[in-house]
Design a protein around this motif. Sequence first.
Motif, PDB file in Angstrom:
ATOM      1  N   ASP A  98     -27.764 -17.268  17.095  1.00  0.00           N
ATOM      2  CA  ASP A  98     -28.621 -17.771  15.859  1.00  0.00           C
ATOM      3  C   ASP A  98     -28.599 -16.602  14.800  1.00  0.00           C
ATOM      4  O   ASP A  98     -29.770 -16.129  14.470  1.00  0.00           O
ATOM      5  CB  ASP A  98     -29.978 -17.873  16.611  1.00  0.00           C
ATOM      6  N   SER A 136     -27.792 -16.059  10.801  1.00  0.00           N
ATOM      7  CA  SER A 136     -27.138 -16.937   9.667  1.00  0.00           C
ATOM      8  C   SER A 136     -26.166 -15.790   8.900  1.00  0.00           C
ATOM      9  O   SER A 136     -26.079 -14.715   9.331  1.00  0.00           O
ATOM     10  CB  SER A 136     -28.565 -16.924   8.696  1.00  0.00           C
ATOM     11  N   SER A 137     -25.629 -16.609   7.690  1.00  0.00           N
ATOM     12  CA  SER A 137     -24.670 -15.603   7.140  1.00  0.00           C
ATOM     13  C   SER A 137     -25.382 -14.575   6.123  1.00  0.00           C
ATOM     14  O   SER A 137     -24.769 -13.320   6.395  1.00  0.00           O
ATOM     15  CB  SER A 137     -24.184 -16.635   5.905  1.00  0.00           C
ATOM     16  N   TYR A 159     -24.113 -23.623   4.253  1.00  0.00           N
ATOM     17  CA  TYR A 159     -24.297 -22.316   4.823  1.00  0.00           C
ATOM     18  C   TYR A 159     -23.859 -22.633   6.299  1.00  0.00           C
ATOM     19  O   TYR A 159     -23.463 -23.780   6.636  1.00  0.00           O
ATOM     20  CB  TYR A 159     -26.004 -21.862   5.101  1.00  0.00           C
ATOM     21  N   THR A 193     -23.994 -20.877  10.233  1.00  0.00           N
ATOM     22  CA  THR A 193     -24.949 -19.977  11.313  1.00  0.00           C
ATOM     23  C   THR A 193     -23.876 -19.742  12.642  1.00  0.00           C
ATOM     24  O   THR A 193     -23.407 -20.490  13.198  1.00  0.00           O
ATOM     25  CB  THR A 193     -26.238 -20.570  11.723  1.00  0.00           C
ATOM     26  N   GLU A 243     -24.123 -19.726  16.110  1.00  0.00           N
ATOM     27  CA  GLU A 243     -25.045 -20.113  17.174  1.00  0.00           C
ATOM     28  C   GLU A 243     -24.898 -19.509  18.420  1.00  0.00           C
ATOM     29  O   GLU A 243     -25.729 -19.282  18.868  1.00  0.00           O
ATOM     30  CB  GLU A 243     -24.669 -21.764  17.274  1.00  0.00           C
TER      31      GLU A 243
END
Length: 195
Positions: free
Chosen positions: A51, A53-54, A185, A187, A189
């Motif tokens: 989890d 994000s960029s 975007y 992510t 995961e």
Amino acid sequence: MNKLYVEISGGYNDESREYEISDELAELLKQWVHCDEQVDDEKASNEIELDLSSEDLDNLISNSDGISQQVDRELSSIFGDAESEAYELAVASFLETDPPTEFFFEETMPEDIKAGLFTPSVSFEQYLEKEDWDTSDEDYDEEYAREDYNDMIFDEYQEWVETLKPTDRADRYGLEFDAPIPEHYYTFEKLVIEG
């Protein structure tokens, strides 16, 4: 073999992408996820929720010392691919929700034919033969025959354009994406350690 699963989003469109990654990158991702906690159970597990994000990844990279060139190249490749795919999904979402009303196929079709990107199913001569045009007939009108032929290949070209990736379709529609592309975007995961 290690697999990294990345969720890619653009507008209303989402997809999951799987990347094979090195042991070194897998170890780095595990460190980033568990940098503030000890998770002995997950260390033994082959599946780790990330989890990230960029934005999270940018922060982690800028605050990490000594990332090897190999890992840097791996990450750059994944970032580039995921960013590109997210943008394609966003453009596709835009085309679905706000379809263009004007097309510039008259300009782009000759360019695509010249570049060898689009090839009509038949040449003009083959079309005349297929449609039983008698060029020796005194009533034969080449201009009219060419109009008929051009209408046919124009329809083929429109069908071909619909098979292209969203940004290439948008180019043929004459759309320039200064705005308003939906949010896009990606992510990181999940990490799966196999073997």
